[in-house]
Write an enzyme that holds these catalytic residues in place. Structure first.
Site, short mmCIF file in Angstrom:
data_model
loop_
_atom_site.label_atom_id
_atom_site.label_comp_id
_atom_site.label_asym_id
_atom_site.label_seq_id
_atom_site.Cartn_x
_atom_site.Cartn_y
_atom_site.Cartn_z
N ASP A 89 0.84 -1.12 -0.09
CA ASP A 89 0.00 0.04 -0.01
C ASP A 89 0.98 1.42 -0.03
O ASP A 89 0.47 2.21 -0.68
CB ASP A 89 -1.10 0.01 1.18
N TYR A 126 -2.49 0.39 9.02
CA TYR A 126 -1.44 -1.06 9.38
C TYR A 126 -0.62 -0.31 10.55
O TYR A 126 -0.50 -1.15 11.40
CB TYR A 126 -0.62 -1.35 8.35
#
Length: 346
Positions: A89, A126
């Site tokens: 990402d 995250y």
């Protein structure tokens, strides 16, 4: 060498508002959503904007208590998969912005801006989930995997190669190849990781993390759908690149990516209770078929046109969709096949 693209001008009033081309075309830089080359992309923009969420809205209190109770194998997989997802990402924010710099259609620029913002939120999430359950030292170790883990490095080698090649040589062909790998990333590379968290959730473990992942997953479905459309439209505008050789290149890289994803899944999920690796391999091939259809190509794994992991559909929004043989179409024939021209399910 193919002609290098110039970055799109921010404003050029002498050009028309409606772009004459997605890349290498002309436009004033003024965006009128009621007068764009691909009108249905406004609906895509609205769907993307409608998905707005923030990482710290997810309650992680139960996960904080449950993480120490996970098996060692589950904890290891949790940390490795977060490391994988962050590795994928993090560059997506920049890649979306780079594509927008060369896009001469202001609607593409706006959609890519939303995608870039959402990818930044994904990466933040995250950090957020890890900070909730492990120490800073463990967090940093997880984020180091993308630079040090040999299996993950091997798996990401082509992403690194083609993303960086686009930076070094911004041609339409390299944009198309970047879109291929973006499609793989958004539509397949994430999914063994997503499946791990959904598997925990269906056993009432780490539900907060699973909720976060479902938000990310929903975004990625929309991203993958738009990237598939952008790929097809760009190729239709540049028929000189629509060759059997390029088509074969796409198929070859999908097949190689499936092999690498299967290897990674076995490495990271091999000892996790509740994960059937044969089923996971089938699911990876199923996802590859789905992304190929989104890009206007045929399946390469005809035995996996149905989802072999039916249980996973409970964890994220789904889309209806149809197949379009877009490689056979010309730019003037580009039409929307349906309002939900995308994924029919996970």
């Amino acid at each position: 060498m193919a002609n290098l693209l110039d970055k799109a001008k921010t404003l050029e009033p002498r050009n028309p508002n409606k772009s004459t081309g997605l890349f290498g075309g002309e436009s004033s830089g003024i965006l009128n959503w009621n007068d764009i080359a691909y009108p249905h992309w406004y609906k895509m923009y609205k769907r993307l904007v409608g998905n707005y969420w923030q990482a710290d809205e997810v309650n992680m209190s139960s996960d904080v208590k449950q993480f120490p109770q996970l098996s060692q194998e589950e904890q290891d997989a949790y940390l490795k998969i977060i490391g994988l997802l962050s590795t994928l990402d993090a560059p997506q924010t920049r890649t979306a912005l780079l594509i927008s710099l060369y896009a001469t259609d202001p609607s593409v620029q706006s959609i890519m801006a939303v995608i870039a913002q959402q990818e930044a939120v994904h990466n933040e999430s995250y950090s957020y989930v890890l900070s909730s359950v492990v120490s800073l030292g463990q967090q940093n170790k997880s984020f180091e995997l993308g630079r040090k883990d040999p299996v993950l490095l091997k798996r990401n080698e082509n992403i690194i190669k083609y993303y960086n090649k686009f930076v070094e040589e911004p041609t339409v062909e390299n944009i198309l190849k970047t879109l291929v790998y973006t499609s793989l990333l958004e539509g397949m590379f994430f999914y063994s990781g997503f499946a791990f968290f959904y598997n925990l959730a269906r056993h009432n473990k780490m539900v907060g993390t699973s909720t976060m992942i479902s938000y990310i997953n929903r975004d990625e479905l929309e991203h993958g759908r738009f990237i598939g459309e952008l790929f097809r439209a760009t190729l239709a505008e540049h028929p000189e690149l629509n060759t059997p050789e390029f088509t074969q290149w796409v198929y070859d890289h999908f097949k190689e990516s499936v092999e690498l994803e299967t290897e990674w899944s076995s490495y990271v999920l091999g000892n996790v209770e509740g994960i059937d690796l044969d089923e996971m391999t089938g699911y990876i091939k199923y996802r590859a078929n789905k992304m190929l259809r989104m890009m206007g190509l045929s399946e390469v794994y005809p035995e996996y046109v149905e989802n072999p992991m039916k249980w996973i559909r409970a964890y994220v929004d789904n889309f209806d969709g149809t197949k379009t043989d877009f490689f056979e179409q010309k730019s003037r024939q580009y039409t929307k096949t349906s309002d939900l021209n995308g994924f029919d399910d996970l």
